[in-house]
Each structure stands twice: as structure tokens, then as C-alpha cells.
Design a protein around this motif. Structure first.
Motif, PDB file in Angstrom:
ATOM      1  N   PRO A 237      16.308 -10.059  -5.245  1.00  0.00           N
ATOM      2  CA  PRO A 237      15.776  -9.694  -6.565  1.00  0.00           C
ATOM      3  C   PRO A 237      16.550  -8.546  -7.198  1.00  0.00           C
ATOM      4  O   PRO A 237      17.039  -7.642  -6.506  1.00  0.00           O
ATOM      5  N   VAL A 238      16.648  -8.597  -8.530  1.00  0.00           N
ATOM      6  CA  VAL A 238      17.251  -7.517  -9.309  1.00  0.00           C
ATOM      7  C   VAL A 238      16.352  -7.269 -10.517  1.00  0.00           C
ATOM      8  O   VAL A 238      16.005  -8.210 -11.241  1.00  0.00           O
ATOM      9  N   HIS A 239      15.948  -6.006 -10.724  1.00  0.00           N
ATOM     10  CA  HIS A 239      15.093  -5.667 -11.860  1.00  0.00           C
ATOM     11  C   HIS A 239      15.673  -4.463 -12.615  1.00  0.00           C
ATOM     12  O   HIS A 239      16.158  -3.506 -11.991  1.00  0.00           O
ATOM     13  N   PHE A 240      15.624  -4.543 -13.913  1.00  0.00           N
ATOM     14  CA  PHE A 240      15.890  -3.373 -14.749  1.00  0.00           C
ATOM     15  C   PHE A 240      14.552  -2.675 -14.946  1.00  0.00           C
ATOM     16  O   PHE A 240      13.579  -3.282 -15.402  1.00  0.00           O
ATOM     17  N   GLU A 241      14.472  -1.406 -14.579  1.00  0.00           N
ATOM     18  CA  GLU A 241      13.185  -0.709 -14.557  1.00  0.00           C
ATOM     19  C   GLU A 241      13.179   0.498 -15.488  1.00  0.00           C
ATOM     20  O   GLU A 241      14.150   1.265 -15.539  1.00  0.00           O
ATOM     21  N   LEU A 242      12.070   0.635 -16.199  1.00  0.00           N
ATOM     22  CA  LEU A 242      11.789   1.845 -16.967  1.00  0.00           C
ATOM     23  C   LEU A 242      10.755   2.644 -16.193  1.00  0.00           C
ATOM     24  O   LEU A 242       9.650   2.163 -15.945  1.00  0.00           O
ATOM     25  N   ASP A 243      11.117   3.837 -15.795  1.00  0.00           N
ATOM     26  CA  ASP A 243      10.227   4.716 -15.040  1.00  0.00           C
ATOM     27  C   ASP A 243       9.911   5.926 -15.918  1.00  0.00           C
ATOM     28  O   ASP A 243      10.788   6.724 -16.236  1.00  0.00           O
ATOM     29  N   PHE A 244       8.626   6.052 -16.303  1.00  0.00           N
ATOM     30  CA  PHE A 244       8.220   7.114 -17.226  1.00  0.00           C
ATOM     31  C   PHE A 244       7.767   8.384 -16.499  1.00  0.00           C
ATOM     32  O   PHE A 244       7.091   9.218 -17.097  1.00  0.00           O
ATOM     33  N   SER A 245       8.139   8.508 -15.244  1.00  0.00           N
ATOM     34  CA  SER A 245       7.844   9.745 -14.518  1.00  0.00           C
ATOM     35  C   SER A 245       8.513  10.929 -15.216  1.00  0.00           C
ATOM     36  O   SER A 245       9.670  10.833 -15.655  1.00  0.00           O
ATOM     37  N   SER A 261       4.655   7.842 -12.276  1.00  0.00           N
ATOM     38  CA  SER A 261       3.967   7.583 -13.535  1.00  0.00           C
ATOM     39  C   SER A 261       4.028   6.075 -13.821  1.00  0.00           C
ATOM     40  O   SER A 261       4.187   5.268 -12.900  1.00  0.00           O
ATOM     41  N   PHE A 262       3.897   5.702 -15.088  1.00  0.00           N
ATOM     42  CA  PHE A 262       3.958   4.294 -15.454  1.00  0.00           C
ATOM     43  C   PHE A 262       5.368   3.756 -15.242  1.00  0.00           C
ATOM     44  O   PHE A 262       6.359   4.431 -15.521  1.00  0.00           O
ATOM     45  N   ARG A 263       5.424   2.510 -14.767  1.00  0.00           N
ATOM     46  CA  ARG A 263       6.714   1.857 -14.545  1.00  0.00           C
ATOM     47  C   ARG A 263       6.655   0.434 -15.083  1.00  0.00           C
ATOM     48  O   ARG A 263       5.633  -0.242 -15.010  1.00  0.00           O
ATOM     49  N   LEU A 264       7.787  -0.027 -15.592  1.00  0.00           N
ATOM     50  CA  LEU A 264       7.907  -1.386 -16.102  1.00  0.00           C
ATOM     51  C   LEU A 264       9.229  -1.955 -15.619  1.00  0.00           C
ATOM     52  O   LEU A 264      10.283  -1.348 -15.822  1.00  0.00           O
TER      53      LEU A 264
END
Length: 346
Positions: A237-245, A261-264
Motif C-alpha cells: 500500500p501507498v498513501h498520501f497523508e495529511l497529518d494535522f498534528s 491529531s486528525f489524519r487523512l
């Protein structure tokens, strides 16, 4: 062959346990991987000796070529059955260990109180360093996911041939998480290795039958207590992640901490099918009977799909969808879909 490929694939995941060498949980996972490796090695050696004995009998003329071939097939089948049973026990140990990890029951140490204190101090020191100096650009996580599984037919999962709440999936593996911008916490790329277990339970007392080029659901001549079809996939798997920490500031320098924090995350996976089997349970003259049928089942060997997650901290809502049809040549394409919870143990 698929079973052996699966077991070799499982061994590959043990290499990732090295990054968790200071964790009792990871040490136990590594022990189970080593136990699995020894089990496979011992069984392969036993089968090799048995096959050599058959070849000797063939050379001495005590067996005909046809008898020798039949004996070899029998020994290979018995070996595969023994190996599957032994590895199933190890798999149960692993599942229990994972469940204990989720519930916070994994012990920090197995020896005396002095070692426990030293171990706890080491973990605390590591955590203190983490919060004092921040994380490295690349960190590692153990990933576990569990939830509901089914198929999409003609763009819909309504009126599915498979039971909704009885068909489940689970996935486990390891990922690397790399922060893309050295001055920003937001953008990450996650990549790794996972095993996906996708279970489907047919409705209306049916089971799957391999009819050559197609795999079809038919009604069972006996009442089944359970019928389950399982696919096991090894994927990357490969994911592009936004981490709002939030980025913290300490003594004039930035401190980066992920999974706070929130992650997407959005991305996909590619890999291959390593095992397919059907399990049926029913009553025969008052005896509980369990039948396991392994084979190709005309499933697609090459797996690829889309996946994503959204959550807070280490827990996320997770979904994945295979873009390849489940069966290669069926008249109607059905694609596997899964939804559930995902845990990224940082």
C-alpha cells in the motif's frame, strides 16, 4: 503452491519487526515469525526425506512409477495439511497478541521486577526524547485493520450474494511514514507491506463451485452451519497523508510529532493473491464436519485497488476497494470492498 507462497510472504514481514526491537510486543511478534520459519523448515525437511524414501523404493523396484507418483502426491497433501494446521495455531497466537495490543494488555517485560523497571525506564526515556527532540523524518508503524467485507456487483452492494454482517476482513502489516517537507508537518507519504484477509459468506445455504473457467454459487445439498470463502492477498500500500498534528516550538526549534491529531490518507495498493480456500461446516449423522477446499478458484492473481482512511491519532475509519474483479472469467464482474477500523501503532 499458494500456501507455500503465503507462508514465505509471512516470513518477509518478520524483517520489519527489527524496527520494534525495544518493544515487548514486537519481540513477541518476531518470536512468532521465527517459530513459523522453523515450522516451515522442519516440515519441508520431513517431506524431502519422505519423497527420497519413495524414490529409493522406485529404484529398487518395490514400487511402480504410477504407485510412486501416487505416493508422492499423498505425502505432499498430508504435509500441506499438517503445515496448515501448525501455522493456524501460530496465527491464533498472533491474533491474540494483536488483540491484547489493542486492549493495552501486552506486558512490558517477562522477567523479574528489576528488569521491568529498567525496561520501563528505557521506554520512558525514549518517549521523553521523542517529545523533547521530535520525530525523525521517517517513522514506522504496525498497522492492523478489521471490519466488514463484501462485493460490489453492477456498481452496488445491495442484494448481495454474501451476508453483510458475517463477511469480514482483517489486515495487518508494517508501514514507513515519511514527512515530505522538512519544515512542515502536514504532508506525508506512507508505504509498506500488508496481508489482507477477505472473507465472504454466501447467503441461502450456498457455496462456491469451480466449473472450469467460472466460479459459481450453488445451493448445498445439505444444510450448512457455515460456508466461507477466504482470499489472502499480499499487497504493497501507498498513501498520501495529511497529518494535522500541531508543530511544537521548543527552545526556538520546531518539534514534529505525527499521529497526534486528525489524519487523512488516500492512495491505493498493488500485490498478488497468495491463498484462496473455502470452508464448509455441516452435520453428518450427528457428527460436526468441517471441509476445507484449497485451490485457484479462478481468482485474479494480480491485485490492485484504492484505499483511504480518516481519523484521529492512531485510530481511523478505513475503506478499500479492489479494482480487479474477484473472479477472472465470470459473466458478471464482482469486486471486493471492505470498510472498518484501522489502527496505526506509531
Amino acid at each position: 503452491m499458494k500456501s507455500i507462497t503465503l507462508y514465505l510472504a509471512l516470513l518477509l514481514t518478520s524483517l520489519f519487526c527489527k524496527v520494534y526491537a525495544q518493544s515487548d510486543f514486537s519481540e513477541k511478534m518476531n518470536e512468532l515469525s521465527l517459530k513459523m520459519e522453523k515450522t516451515i523448515s522442519d516440515e519441508k525437511e520431513l517431506l524431502a526425506n519422505q519423497l527420497e524414501a519413495v524414490n529409493n523404493q522406485l529404484s529398487f523396484g518395490t514400487l511402480t512409477a504410477a504407485e510412486a507418483e501416487a505416493k508422492k502426491k499423498q505425502l505432499s497433501t498430508e504435509s500441506a495439511t499438517r503445515l496448515d494446521e501448525k501455522l493456524a495455531e501460530i496465527d491464533e497466537e498472533r491474533n491474540l497478541l494483536i488483540q491484547n495490543k489493542i486492549e493495552g494488555k501486552v506486558e512490558l517485560a517477562k522477567s523479574d521486577s528489576t528488569k521491568t523497571k529498567n525496561y520501563t525506564f528505557a521506554i520512558n526515556s525514549k518517549n521523553k526524547d521523542k517529545f523533547k527532540y521530535g520525530e525523525l523524518r521517517t517513522t514506522t508503524q504496525f498497522v492492523f485493520a478489521i471490519g466488514l467485507n463484501n462485493v460490489v456487483t453492477d456498481g452496488s452492494i445491495a442484494n448481495s450474494d454474501y451476508r453483510v454482517y458475517k463477511s469480514r476482513f482483517y489486515e495487518w502489516g508494517f508501514t514507513y511514514n515519511t514527512r515530505l517537507d522538512k519544515n512542515s508537518q502536514l504532508f506525508h507519504i506512507k508505504y509498506g507491506l500488508s496481508l489482507q484477509y477477505n472473507d465472504l459468506r454466501p447467503t441461502d445455504n450456498r457455496y462456491l463451485v469451480d466449473n472450469g473457467e467460472t466460479t459459481d454459487l450453488v445451493t448445498s445439498p445439505v444444510v450448512q452451519d457455515d460456508s466461507r470463502f477466504r482470499n489472502v492477498n499480499l499487497v504493497f500500500p501507498v498513501h498520501f497523508e495529511l497529518d494535522f498534528s500541531k508543530t511544537k516550538d521548543r527552545d526556538g526549534r520546531k518539534i514534529f510529532l505525527s499521529h497526534d491529531s486528525f489524519r487523512l490518507g488516500i492512495g491505493g495498493y498493488t500485490g498478488f493473491n497468495v491463498k484462496s480456500k473455502q470452508i464448509q461446516k455441516y452435520d453428518v449423522a450427528g457428527y460436526d464436519t468441517r471441509t476445507v477446499t484449497r485451490g485457484d478458484w479462478n481468482t485474479n492473481n494480480f491485485i490492485y485497488g484504492l484505499s483511504g482512511y480518516i481519523g484521529y491519532g492512531q485510530i481511523s475509519l478505513y475503506a478499500k476497494y479492489d479494482l480487479n474483479p474477484l473472479f477472472k472469467d465470470n459473466a458478471v464482474d464482482q469486486r471486493n470492498i471492505s470498510m472498518g477500523l484501522r489502527f496505526d501503532f506509531n
